[in-house]
Design a protein around this motif. Structure first.
Motif, mmCIF file in Angstrom:
data_model
loop_
_atom_site.group_PDB
_atom_site.id
_atom_site.type_symbol
_atom_site.label_atom_id
_atom_site.label_comp_id
_atom_site.label_asym_id
_atom_site.label_seq_id
_atom_site.Cartn_x
_atom_site.Cartn_y
_atom_site.Cartn_z
ATOM 1 N N PHE A 141 0.676 -1.341 -0.422
ATOM 2 C CA PHE A 141 -0.332 0.125 0.074
ATOM 3 C C PHE A 141 1.033 1.226 0.023
ATOM 4 C CE2 PHE A 141 -2.097 3.660 2.100
ATOM 5 C CZ PHE A 141 -3.430 3.497 1.467
ATOM 6 N N GLU A 165 1.156 3.870 -2.735
ATOM 7 C CA GLU A 165 0.777 5.416 -2.340
ATOM 8 C C GLU A 165 1.655 6.291 -3.128
ATOM 9 O OE1 GLU A 165 -1.422 7.431 0.626
ATOM 10 O OE2 GLU A 165 -0.030 6.453 1.854
ATOM 11 N N GLU A 202 -5.484 4.272 -8.312
ATOM 12 C CA GLU A 202 -7.003 3.325 -7.851
ATOM 13 C C GLU A 202 -6.235 1.959 -7.957
ATOM 14 O OE1 GLU A 202 -9.691 2.723 -10.752
ATOM 15 O OE2 GLU A 202 -9.436 5.022 -11.402
ATOM 16 N N TRP A 224 -9.289 2.235 -2.980
ATOM 17 C CA TRP A 224 -8.917 2.673 -2.257
ATOM 18 C C TRP A 224 -8.699 4.330 -4.319
ATOM 19 C CZ3 TRP A 224 -7.424 -1.374 -0.433
ATOM 20 C CH2 TRP A 224 -7.646 -1.212 0.947
ATOM 21 N N ARG A 238 -7.155 8.040 -5.470
ATOM 22 C CA ARG A 238 -6.204 8.498 -4.749
ATOM 23 C C ARG A 238 -6.638 10.383 -4.445
ATOM 24 N NH1 ARG A 238 -0.696 9.812 -4.569
ATOM 25 N NH2 ARG A 238 -0.319 7.475 -4.813
ATOM 26 N N LEU A 246 -3.548 8.008 -1.221
ATOM 27 C CA LEU A 246 -4.483 7.622 -1.450
ATOM 28 C C LEU A 246 -5.446 7.101 -0.442
ATOM 29 C CD1 LEU A 246 -2.988 4.416 -3.303
ATOM 30 C CD2 LEU A 246 -4.336 5.203 -4.011
ATOM 31 N N ASP A 247 -6.898 7.652 -0.838
ATOM 32 C CA ASP A 247 -8.017 7.509 0.438
ATOM 33 C C ASP A 247 -9.421 5.962 -0.027
ATOM 34 O OD1 ASP A 247 -7.216 10.340 1.745
ATOM 35 O OD2 ASP A 247 -8.444 10.905 -0.199
ATOM 36 N N ALA A 248 -9.378 5.702 0.620
ATOM 37 C CA ALA A 248 -10.572 4.310 1.241
ATOM 38 C C ALA A 248 -12.153 4.961 -0.041
ATOM 39 C CB ALA A 248 -10.040 3.870 2.373
#
Length: 242
Positions: free
Chosen positions: A114, A118, A124, A138, A140, A145-147
């Motif tokens: 991860f 990131e 993605e 996730w 970007r 990277l946002d869940a």
């Protein structure tokens, strides 16, 4: 004095010695995703899709690397590669990455992956655990990277594919609504299409033969009418008056 290595002399191995998959289910999912993505972008020469290919993001560093189960690099030409060396690819990082979990995956390993994705520009990132039927993703944002809060029904911004979670597990769909299929299902579809095409060809041939028969009958009827008209004229009867 420390001798500086010339980046051009550094070897970037094409293999990390790790197996592509640990079980048949994991392997099947990797193949399904990778091959269907290949089909999705078959007509676009500038989308590169790969499975289990080592990605080196930094020139001169052959230790920093990952081999995503499947990845998509939009803006890069198709073609064979031993590894994806980002500095040779217009410095374009793969935008979309997939990982399929197996029982052997550990939290430390997945955390490392991860952080790598990131840090090095993945837009993605999707993880699927087929044993638990668990999908995570996730996207970007401004800080990394946002869940993605809800994956069921999610549509990839880059790929336009849709993720659906149901009782039978995960199903992926093409932008036009077709399902991602296994190689066996694709072959069955191809065989069915060929059978239907053969039936259509046979029907065309039958129609052609029927048209020829109808044409022959019409010619025979016209010939008989001509003979009849000649005989009537011999008898002094004008066929046009009948």
């Amino acid at each position: 004095m420390v001798q500086q290595l010339n980046p051009s002399t550094i070897i970037y191995p094409d293999s990390d010695g790790q197996p592509m998959a640990e079980n048949t289910q994991q392997f099947q999912w990797i193949v399904v995703i990778k091959e269907n993505l290949e089909i999705l972008f078959a007509d676009n020469p500038n989308v590169f899709v790969a499975g289990d290919l080592l990605w080196y993001p930094v020139e001169g560093d052959n230790k920093t690397r990952q081999a995503p189960d499947a990845m998509v690099a939009i803006g890069r030409p198709k073609g064979d590669r031993g590894s994806y060396r980002q500095w040779e690819e217009g410095d374009i990082a793969p935008q979309v990455v997939f990982e399929i979990l197996s029982p052997g995956n550990r939290l430390k390993e997945m955390t490392k992956k991860f952080k790598f994705y990131e840090r090095y520009g993945v837009e993605e990132y999707y993880i699927y655990d087929p044993d638990r039927v668990d999908l995570a993703g996730w996207l970007r944002g401004e800080e990394g990277l946002d869940a993605i809060e809800e994956m069921n029904g999610w549509v990839s911004p880059r790929l336009a594919i849709r993720f659906e979670e149901g009782e039978e597990g995960l199903t992926l769909y093409y932008p036009d609504g077709r399902k991602f299929l296994t190689s066996i299902e694709l072959n069955q579809r191809a065989e069915l299409a060929e059978e239907q095409a053969e039936i259509a060809r046979e029907q065309v041939e039958i129609a052609r033969e029927q048209a020829e028969i109808a044409q022959e009958r019409a010619e025979i009827a016209e010939s008989r009418l001509t003979v009849l008209a000649d005989k009537l004229q011999e008898l002094g009867i004008d066929p046009e008056t009948l």
